[in-house]
Design a protein around this motif. Structure first.
Motif, PDB file in Angstrom:
ATOM      1  N   LEU A 100      10.686  -0.361   2.887  1.00  0.00           N
ATOM      2  CA  LEU A 100       9.521  -0.777   2.111  1.00  0.00           C
ATOM      3  C   LEU A 100       9.330   0.100   0.879  1.00  0.00           C
ATOM      4  N   MET A 101       9.519   1.414   1.046  1.00  0.00           N
ATOM      5  CA  MET A 101       9.380   2.321  -0.102  1.00  0.00           C
ATOM      6  C   MET A 101      10.488   2.106  -1.124  1.00  0.00           C
ATOM      7  N   GLU A 102      11.693   1.809  -0.651  1.00  0.00           N
ATOM      8  CA  GLU A 102      12.790   1.500  -1.576  1.00  0.00           C
ATOM      9  C   GLU A 102      12.478   0.209  -2.344  1.00  0.00           C
ATOM     10  N   TYR A 103      11.878  -0.750  -1.672  1.00  0.00           N
ATOM     11  CA  TYR A 103      11.489  -2.000  -2.335  1.00  0.00           C
ATOM     12  C   TYR A 103      10.431  -1.730  -3.404  1.00  0.00           C
ATOM     13  N   VAL A 104       9.447  -0.897  -3.081  1.00  0.00           N
ATOM     14  CA  VAL A 104       8.434  -0.513  -4.070  1.00  0.00           C
ATOM     15  C   VAL A 104       9.100   0.087  -5.306  1.00  0.00           C
ATOM     16  N   SER A 442       3.789   6.140  -2.731  1.00  0.00           N
ATOM     17  CA  SER A 442       4.874   5.342  -2.170  1.00  0.00           C
ATOM     18  C   SER A 442       4.471   4.669  -0.866  1.00  0.00           C
ATOM     19  N   GLN A 443       3.894   5.451   0.044  1.00  0.00           N
ATOM     20  CA  GLN A 443       3.553   4.886   1.343  1.00  0.00           C
ATOM     21  C   GLN A 443       2.368   3.923   1.256  1.00  0.00           C
ATOM     22  N   ALA A 444       1.392   4.231   0.395  1.00  0.00           N
ATOM     23  CA  ALA A 444       0.267   3.314   0.222  1.00  0.00           C
ATOM     24  C   ALA A 444       0.756   1.976  -0.337  1.00  0.00           C
ATOM     25  N   SER A 445       1.617   2.037  -1.355  1.00  0.00           N
ATOM     26  CA  SER A 445       2.177   0.816  -1.944  1.00  0.00           C
ATOM     27  C   SER A 445       2.978   0.034  -0.918  1.00  0.00           C
ATOM     28  N   ALA A 446       3.782   0.762  -0.130  1.00  0.00           N
ATOM     29  CA  ALA A 446       4.605   0.126   0.905  1.00  0.00           C
ATOM     30  C   ALA A 446       3.737  -0.567   1.947  1.00  0.00           C
ATOM     31  N   SER A 447       2.604   0.046   2.307  1.00  0.00           N
ATOM     32  CA  SER A 447       1.713  -0.575   3.291  1.00  0.00           C
ATOM     33  C   SER A 447       1.129  -1.872   2.744  1.00  0.00           C
ATOM     34  N   GLY A 448       0.889  -1.922   1.427  1.00  0.00           N
ATOM     35  CA  GLY A 448       0.411  -3.151   0.806  1.00  0.00           C
ATOM     36  C   GLY A 448       1.432  -4.266   0.889  1.00  0.00           C
ATOM     37  N   VAL A 449       2.699  -3.939   0.610  1.00  0.00           N
ATOM     38  CA  VAL A 449       3.777  -4.924   0.722  1.00  0.00           C
ATOM     39  C   VAL A 449       3.873  -5.427   2.159  1.00  0.00           C
ATOM     40  N   TYR A 450       3.793  -4.504   3.095  1.00  0.00           N
ATOM     41  CA  TYR A 450       3.951  -4.829   4.517  1.00  0.00           C
ATOM     42  C   TYR A 450       2.893  -5.827   4.986  1.00  0.00           C
ATOM     43  N   VAL A 451       1.635  -5.555   4.674  1.00  0.00           N
ATOM     44  CA  VAL A 451       0.554  -6.442   5.101  1.00  0.00           C
ATOM     45  C   VAL A 451       0.612  -7.770   4.349  1.00  0.00           C
ATOM     46  N   ALA A 452       1.017  -7.738   3.079  1.00  0.00           N
ATOM     47  CA  ALA A 452       1.157  -8.987   2.324  1.00  0.00           C
ATOM     48  C   ALA A 452       2.160  -9.915   3.010  1.00  0.00           C
ATOM     49  N   ARG A 453       3.249  -9.367   3.489  1.00  0.00           N
ATOM     50  CA  ARG A 453       4.268 -10.178   4.161  1.00  0.00           C
ATOM     51  C   ARG A 453       3.758 -10.712   5.502  1.00  0.00           C
ATOM     52  N   ILE A 454       2.946  -9.910   6.198  1.00  0.00           N
ATOM     53  CA  ILE A 454       2.342 -10.386   7.445  1.00  0.00           C
ATOM     54  C   ILE A 454       1.408 -11.559   7.160  1.00  0.00           C
ATOM     55  N   LEU A 455       0.597 -11.437   6.119  1.00  0.00           N
ATOM     56  CA  LEU A 455      -0.333 -12.508   5.755  1.00  0.00           C
ATOM     57  C   LEU A 455       0.431 -13.738   5.264  1.00  0.00           C
ATOM     58  N   ALA A 456       1.538 -13.512   4.581  1.00  0.00           N
ATOM     59  CA  ALA A 456       2.348 -14.645   4.100  1.00  0.00           C
ATOM     60  C   ALA A 456       2.850 -15.487   5.275  1.00  0.00           C
ATOM     61  N   LYS A 457       3.289 -14.819   6.313  1.00  0.00           N
ATOM     62  CA  LYS A 457       3.748 -15.544   7.503  1.00  0.00           C
ATOM     63  C   LYS A 457       2.581 -16.300   8.146  1.00  0.00           C
ATOM     64  N   LYS A 458       1.431 -15.677   8.153  1.00  0.00           N
ATOM     65  CA  LYS A 458       0.243 -16.278   8.774  1.00  0.00           C
ATOM     66  C   LYS A 458      -0.157 -17.567   8.052  1.00  0.00           C
ATOM     67  N   TYR A 459      -0.005 -17.541   6.723  1.00  0.00           N
ATOM     68  CA  TYR A 459      -0.421 -18.701   5.924  1.00  0.00           C
ATOM     69  C   TYR A 459       0.770 -19.599   5.534  1.00  0.00           C
ATOM     70  N   GLY A 460       1.930 -19.347   6.157  1.00  0.00           N
ATOM     71  CA  GLY A 460       3.049 -20.229   5.930  1.00  0.00           C
ATOM     72  C   GLY A 460       3.742 -20.041   4.609  1.00  0.00           C
ATOM     73  N   GLY A 461       3.816 -18.775   4.134  1.00  0.00           N
ATOM     74  CA  GLY A 461       4.472 -18.490   2.854  1.00  0.00           C
ATOM     75  C   GLY A 461       5.974 -18.472   2.968  1.00  0.00           C
ATOM     76  N   LYS A 462       6.615 -18.004   1.890  1.00  0.00           N
ATOM     77  CA  LYS A 462       8.076 -18.028   1.808  1.00  0.00           C
ATOM     78  C   LYS A 462       8.730 -16.955   2.655  1.00  0.00           C
ATOM     79  N   LYS A 463       7.995 -15.911   3.048  1.00  0.00           N
ATOM     80  CA  LYS A 463       8.631 -14.797   3.780  1.00  0.00           C
ATOM     81  C   LYS A 463       7.810 -14.452   4.995  1.00  0.00           C
TER      82      LYS A 463
END
Length: 463
Positions: A100-104, A442-463
């Motif tokens: 996640l941090m590498e992605y950030v 880095s870790q705060a940004s990574a946590s944002g990406v992580y939860v965004a992806r969880i919510l994306a799955k919940k709402y039927g997003g692309k990832k």
């Protein structure tokens, strides 16, 4: 009442990356970001603007609040590591946290940070030199963007996100109500009422008390046991040049002989400047640095912090740190400044002594006596650490090394969350520095990406 699927409280590092990732994934859900600070272009500290010489306690503080959070006007230093900067890896796993941090880092580079050098301490000879002198260098990869480049990158991220994510600034959340159907109603200082299915608390350090209040109201457990107290050290850049040219950010840890306390360097800013910041009405000290050589100074600054962990019956470690900072504010009208030579000789620094000082301070602060503010145990540990650093960076213990106080690293109450960073209240998430899970960009940004992806799955997003 205005309806949204997701509301995010806080537009700091975690909020910025939630917005970015949700916009990228295009999940089809309605999203609102709320922040008590200003838009990026309006975040102008009166000191930097030349209107005042010392902190006037703007409410909210432009250094701490607004789009990008406290990291916006910082030196833009992203440490890619699980050795410090938070405990995200304890929730998502070390491999996932690093990915996640590498992605950030990839996102930051794509937005204009690719020409910022990536440093690494892993193979540095400094590690061996530290060990020879009973010092310990923590491993990390460090991307230093600089305050100037950091602001430009955040501007691009804002432009990218705002097409699909609604954002509202100068908005304080006065109450959160959990409805009988499990949804949330958010009430603001502007008289607005927003309704959402999922609520994300991503307030950062400046919103720690707000997060604690919401958790107390909803019966969510928190741990409040640690605060770091210390000073910001400023000295001629030549003293640390060999180290900063090699690794830039050196996280060095030392265990004192006298008390067995842990002291560490933190937030190193080569050719930077010392700044003041207002956290909940208390003025503390911090440091910035720039990528543009035209904005750089002749000095390097970094923090020396002593970790304080408390046990029962005392519970509120942040209140302990705030009380010390208040004492500094009371004696110095803000930040206190003392020469190291004066400190070890047991005398206060005065205007007369400062005029003879060879190190020119980059922050206008009140000359004084830090021993009247910082408890003896922490001050003894700081002095011992300065002499230890002098062995690997001769000149650190010079008489004209400057110490600004106080610097307090508040560790927000660690909110009880699961592996999805979700509280026991379904749909209520706590992440970033405001949750106590992370304490770095880095870790705060990574946590944002992580939860965004969880919510994306919940709402039927692309990832």
């Amino acid at each position: 009442m205005k309806q949204y699927d997701i509301i995010v409280v806080g537009a700091g590092a975690a909020g910025v990356f939630i917005a970015y990732e949700l916009a990228k994934l295009d999940i089809g859900a309605s999203v609102l970001i709320l922040d008590k600070g200003s838009r990026l272009e309006d975040r102008i500290c009166p000191i930097k603007a030349g209107k005042v010489s010392t902190c006037v306690k703007c409410d909210p503080c432009h250094i701490m609040n607004g789009y990008g959070g406290a990291g916006t006007l910082s030196d833009g230093k992203y440490n890619i590591t699980t050795q410090f900067g938070g405990d995200l890896h304890n929730y998502v796993g070390t491999e996932k946290a690093m990915a996640l941090m590498e992605y950030v880092d990839e996102v930051l580079c794509s937005m204009g940070g690719a020409d910022a050098k990536l440093f690494s301490t892993a193979s540095s000879s400094l590690k061996t030199e530290c060990l020879k002198n009973d010092l310990h260098l923590l491993e990390a990869k460090v991307r230093h963007l600089g305050t100037d480049r950091n602001v430009n990158i955040l501007s691009k991220m804002f432009d990218y996100s705002r097409e699909k994510i609604s954002m509202q600034f100068h908005t304080t959340i006065e109450d959160v109500i959990r409805e009988e159907d499990g949804t949330f109603t958010v009430l603001t200082n502007k008289g607005d009422a927003f309704h959402c299915k999922d609520l994300v608390m991503a307030t950062g350090r400046s919103g720690s008390k707000w997060v604690s209040g919401i958790c107390d109201k909803m019966g969510i457990q928190q741990k409040k046991t640690r605060v770091d107290i210390g000073v910001r050290v400023e000295l001629p850049a030549e003293i640390f040049k060999r180290i900063t040219d090699d690794v830039y950010e050196s996280k060095i840890v030392y265990k004192t002989d006298k008390y067995n306390d842990m002291v560490r360097t933190f937030c190193m800013n080569p050719y930077g400047e010392v700044v003041s910041e207002n956290t909940n009405g208390i003025v503390t000290v911090n440091g910035h640095s720039y990528a543009d050589p035209a904005l750089q100074t002749e000095n390097t600054n970094f923090a020396l912090l002593v970790s304080n962990n408390f046990t029962e019956p005392f519970r509120d470690s942040n209140e302990y740190g705030e009380s010390i900072a208040r004492l500094s504010n009371m004696l110095g009208g803000g930040v206190l400044l003392q020469r190291f030579g004066d400190l070890v000789k047991g005398r206060r620094s005065s205007d007369r002594r400062m005029k003879k000082c060879f190190t020119r301070p980059t922050l206008k602060a009140t000359p004084g006596d830090l021993s009247l503010v910082i408890p003896k145990r922490q001050l003894d540990s700081i002095i011992e650490m300065i002499y230890a650093l002098d062995k690997i960076a001769p000149g650190t213990a010079n008489e004209d090394t400057l110490l600004y106080g106080v610097e307090v690293k508040f560790y927000n109450s660690k909110v009880d969350v699961d592996e999805h960073l979700e509280t026991k209240i379904p749909g209520l998430y706590a992440l970033g520095d405001g949750s106590g899970v992370t304490h770095s960009l880095s870790q705060a940004s990574a946590s944002g990406v992580y939860v965004a992806r969880i919510l994306a799955k919940k709402y039927g997003g692309k990832k």
